[in-house]
Scaffold this motif. Structure first.
Motif, mmCIF file in Angstrom:
data_model
loop_
_atom_site.group_PDB
_atom_site.id
_atom_site.type_symbol
_atom_site.label_atom_id
_atom_site.label_comp_id
_atom_site.label_asym_id
_atom_site.label_seq_id
_atom_site.Cartn_x
_atom_site.Cartn_y
_atom_site.Cartn_z
ATOM 1 N N SER A 126 0.829 -1.199 0.000
ATOM 2 C CA SER A 126 0.000 0.000 0.000
ATOM 3 C C SER A 126 0.866 1.251 0.000
ATOM 4 O O SER A 126 0.623 2.201 -0.751
ATOM 5 C CB SER A 126 -0.924 -0.021 1.223
ATOM 6 O OG SER A 126 -1.499 1.230 1.449
ATOM 7 N N GLY A 127 1.876 1.270 0.874
ATOM 8 C CA GLY A 127 2.784 2.408 0.919
ATOM 9 C C GLY A 127 3.543 2.591 -0.377
ATOM 10 O O GLY A 127 3.708 3.714 -0.866
ATOM 11 N N LEU A 128 4.016 1.489 -0.960
ATOM 12 C CA LEU A 128 4.736 1.573 -2.232
ATOM 13 C C LEU A 128 3.831 2.067 -3.351
ATOM 14 O O LEU A 128 4.256 2.832 -4.216
ATOM 15 C CB LEU A 128 5.346 0.211 -2.594
ATOM 16 C CG LEU A 128 6.503 -0.241 -1.713
ATOM 17 C CD1 LEU A 128 6.889 -1.686 -2.032
ATOM 18 C CD2 LEU A 128 7.702 0.686 -1.859
ATOM 19 N N ASN A 129 2.579 1.644 -3.326
ATOM 20 C CA ASN A 129 1.618 2.108 -4.325
ATOM 21 C C ASN A 129 1.406 3.615 -4.199
ATOM 22 O O ASN A 129 1.420 4.340 -5.195
ATOM 23 C CB ASN A 129 0.286 1.361 -4.167
ATOM 24 C CG ASN A 129 -0.674 1.669 -5.291
ATOM 25 O OD1 ASN A 129 -0.301 1.643 -6.459
ATOM 26 N ND2 ASN A 129 -1.906 1.966 -4.928
ATOM 27 N N ASP A 130 1.241 4.102 -2.963
ATOM 28 C CA ASP A 130 1.108 5.546 -2.734
ATOM 29 C C ASP A 130 2.369 6.272 -3.192
ATOM 30 O O ASP A 130 2.297 7.326 -3.820
ATOM 31 C CB ASP A 130 0.866 5.852 -1.249
ATOM 32 C CG ASP A 130 -0.491 5.354 -0.767
ATOM 33 O OD1 ASP A 130 -1.353 5.000 -1.600
ATOM 34 O OD2 ASP A 130 -0.671 5.309 0.466
ATOM 35 N N PHE A 131 3.535 5.703 -2.899
ATOM 36 C CA PHE A 131 4.809 6.283 -3.260
ATOM 37 C C PHE A 131 4.911 6.451 -4.778
ATOM 38 O O PHE A 131 5.311 7.490 -5.274
ATOM 39 C CB PHE A 131 5.943 5.382 -2.749
ATOM 40 C CG PHE A 131 7.316 5.828 -3.127
ATOM 41 C CD1 PHE A 131 7.989 6.760 -2.372
ATOM 42 C CD2 PHE A 131 7.959 5.296 -4.240
ATOM 43 C CE1 PHE A 131 9.272 7.174 -2.703
ATOM 44 C CE2 PHE A 131 9.237 5.691 -4.585
ATOM 45 C CZ PHE A 131 9.889 6.625 -3.819
ATOM 46 N N GLN A 132 4.525 5.418 -5.519
ATOM 47 C CA GLN A 132 4.606 5.467 -6.972
ATOM 48 C C GLN A 132 3.664 6.500 -7.560
ATOM 49 O O GLN A 132 3.968 7.125 -8.563
ATOM 50 C CB GLN A 132 4.339 4.078 -7.570
ATOM 51 C CG GLN A 132 5.469 3.114 -7.278
ATOM 52 C CD GLN A 132 5.146 1.693 -7.679
ATOM 53 O OE1 GLN A 132 3.996 1.333 -7.910
ATOM 54 N NE2 GLN A 132 6.167 0.862 -7.737
ATOM 55 N N HIS A 133 2.513 6.681 -6.934
ATOM 56 C CA HIS A 133 1.550 7.677 -7.435
ATOM 57 C C HIS A 133 1.951 9.096 -7.126
ATOM 58 O O HIS A 133 1.589 10.024 -7.844
ATOM 59 C CB HIS A 133 0.152 7.364 -6.897
ATOM 60 C CG HIS A 133 -0.470 6.192 -7.584
ATOM 61 N ND1 HIS A 133 -0.378 4.919 -7.071
ATOM 62 C CD2 HIS A 133 -1.140 6.075 -8.756
ATOM 63 C CE1 HIS A 133 -0.979 4.076 -7.886
ATOM 64 N NE2 HIS A 133 -1.454 4.751 -8.905
ATOM 65 N N GLU A 134 2.694 9.280 -6.030
ATOM 66 C CA GLU A 134 3.134 10.642 -5.662
ATOM 67 C C GLU A 134 4.338 11.094 -6.479
ATOM 68 O O GLU A 134 4.561 12.268 -6.624
ATOM 69 C CB GLU A 134 3.485 10.680 -4.160
ATOM 70 C CG GLU A 134 2.284 10.549 -3.271
ATOM 71 C CD GLU A 134 2.673 10.435 -1.817
ATOM 72 O OE1 GLU A 134 3.832 10.721 -1.471
ATOM 73 O OE2 GLU A 134 1.809 10.064 -1.011
ATOM 74 N N LYS A 135 5.137 10.124 -6.956
ATOM 75 C CA LYS A 135 6.349 10.414 -7.734
ATOM 76 C C LYS A 135 7.198 11.504 -7.104
ATOM 77 O O LYS A 135 7.367 12.578 -7.666
ATOM 78 C CB LYS A 135 6.005 10.778 -9.171
ATOM 79 C CG LYS A 135 5.307 9.658 -9.895
ATOM 80 C CD LYS A 135 5.237 9.934 -11.350
ATOM 81 C CE LYS A 135 4.335 8.943 -12.001
ATOM 82 N NZ LYS A 135 4.826 7.861 -12.631
ATOM 83 N N PRO A 136 7.740 11.240 -5.907
ATOM 84 C CA PRO A 136 8.563 12.249 -5.237
ATOM 85 C C PRO A 136 9.868 12.474 -5.980
ATOM 86 O O PRO A 136 10.332 11.620 -6.730
ATOM 87 C CB PRO A 136 8.830 11.625 -3.862
ATOM 88 C CG PRO A 136 8.743 10.164 -4.118
ATOM 89 C CD PRO A 136 7.694 9.985 -5.194
ATOM 90 N N THR A 137 10.437 13.620 -5.747
ATOM 91 C CA THR A 137 11.758 13.883 -6.304
ATOM 92 C C THR A 137 12.785 13.329 -5.341
ATOM 93 O O THR A 137 12.740 13.595 -4.151
ATOM 94 C CB THR A 137 11.987 15.397 -6.495
ATOM 95 O OG1 THR A 137 11.780 16.059 -5.249
ATOM 96 C CG2 THR A 137 11.032 15.958 -7.529
ATOM 97 N N LEU A 138 13.687 12.517 -5.855
ATOM 98 C CA LEU A 138 14.696 11.872 -5.012
ATOM 99 C C LEU A 138 16.045 12.474 -5.279
ATOM 100 O O LEU A 138 16.391 12.851 -6.325
ATOM 101 C CB LEU A 138 14.732 10.370 -5.282
ATOM 102 C CG LEU A 138 13.413 9.646 -5.062
ATOM 103 C CD1 LEU A 138 13.522 8.186 -5.460
ATOM 104 C CD2 LEU A 138 12.996 9.724 -3.621
#
Length: 138
Positions: A126-138
């Motif tokens: 679930s967290g990884l799915n949210d992470f992929q949708h947010e597309k943060p800048t790394l």
């Protein structure tokens, strides 16, 4: 090549071994699985590996550990790596520590020990799915 990290932090090696085995079964082909026996060691691993180009994605941390407690660790990890998905896994965390982690470390989820492996893996996904949708800048 695996360039992302799932980090487990707990002062009990038996817990770390169980977590590492569960995570390897679910994610080993996708992410590097690391373990640390203290919050301080966890921060060192995150700093070292991120300095080598790895991306910290998930931290699973106990709360009650010698030295730095889990909420302080997650807050510091959040300060350094705000995009990381943070899960507290503990049998002894108090409500104030959980609330503090939610407010100051963007805690994704709290799970009580003993944990259910399927629930933990679902929380990470679930967290990884949210992470992929947010597309943060790394």
């Amino acid at each position: 090549m695996k360039r992302s990290i799932l980090l487990c932090v707990d002062d009990e090696m038996m817990v770390l071994t169980a977590l590492r085995d569960q995570l390897r079964r679910a994610f080993d082909d996708q992410h590097m699985i690391e373990v640390a026996e203290s919050a301080e060691e966890g921060l060192e691993i995150l700093d070292d590996l991120s300095g080598d180009g790895y991306i910290p994605l998930v931290i699973i941390s106990d709360w009650l550990m010698p030295g730095m407690k889990g909420d302080d660790f997650l807050i510091e990890a959040h300060r350094r790596f705000p995009h990381v998905i943070k899960i507290m896994l503990s049998g002894q965390a108090d409500e104030a520590a959980i609330l503090r982690s939610r407010e100051q470390a963007n805690l994704h989820e709290f799970l009580a020990k003993p944990w259910d492996a399927q629930t933990l893996i679902a929380s990470i996904r679930s967290g990884l799915n949210d992470f992929q949708h947010e597309k943060p800048t790394l």
